[in-house]
Motif scaffolding. Structure first.
Motif: not given
Length: 198
Positions: A188, A192, A195-196
């Motif tokens: 996870q 995350q 996606k940044e």
């Protein structure tokens, strides 16, 4: 207690030598041994001359003469090895195996792999590819071959000496786990981070 009234009868000589030298690291040991040998002083070897043979005057057998051992007073000299040490061979670097292209990896159906933007950082590229494979191709566990295949399809530079190195570094940063040796599963935190935007 009576004091000794003996006066010095002779003179003594003291010589102190200081050495200042610039030498190669591999020659320090041989120079140190040479200086140590020099500071020990000369090794005095006392030679004894054999006693002359007894003169026979005809009055019977000669008396046995005890011959001195010629090696009584010889000091043993330590051998000094002045040969420079053999330089150590450098260990051969292990070359990482070249990754292979996975021929049956679907990179064209929607969303196509080409929709990924190029972030210019290998770590970010690896995370984006792993997230794309996880989300759109249902591949939660990947290998170096998956990353290499995607790099080739996207036209990104493949001149990385060890293609697995960025995966190991990202695992160290806890963006991946390794269920088996050589296999990486994005977690996870990695999803995350992928996606940044930079």
């Amino acid at each position: 207690m009576a004091k000794s009234s003996a006066k010095p009868t002779g003179t003594s000589r003291i010589r102190f030598i200081m050495v200042d030298a610039e030498i190669a690291d591999d020659q320090i040991q041989s120079v140190t041994q040479a200086i140590t040998s020099a500071l020990r002083g000369p090794n005095t070897v006392t030679k004894r001359i054999a006693a002359p043979a007894p003169q026979l005057n005809g009055n019977g057998p000669a008396e046995p003469v005890e011959e001195p051992d010629l090696f009584d007073d010889v000091d043993e000299v330590d051998a000094v090895d002045v040969t420079p040490p053999v330089p150590k061979k450098k260990a051969q670097r292990r070359v990482a195996p070249k990754p292979q292209v996975i021929n049956d990896l679907d990179t064209t159906s929607e969303p196509a792999l080409s929709s990924l933007a190029d972030p210019k950082s290998n770590h970010k590229r690896y995370l984006m590819i792993a997230a794309w494979l996880h989300d759109h191709r249902e591949l939660p566990v990947i290998t170096v071959d998956h990353i290499y295949t995607c790099y080739r399809h996207l036209g990104w530079p493949t001149d990385i000496l060890d293609f697995a190195q960025p995966l190991r570094e990202l695992k160290h940063k806890q963006y991946f786990t390794t269920p088996e040796r050589g296999k990486y599963a994005i977690n996870q935190l990695g999803l995350q981070k992928a996606k940044e935007t930079d």
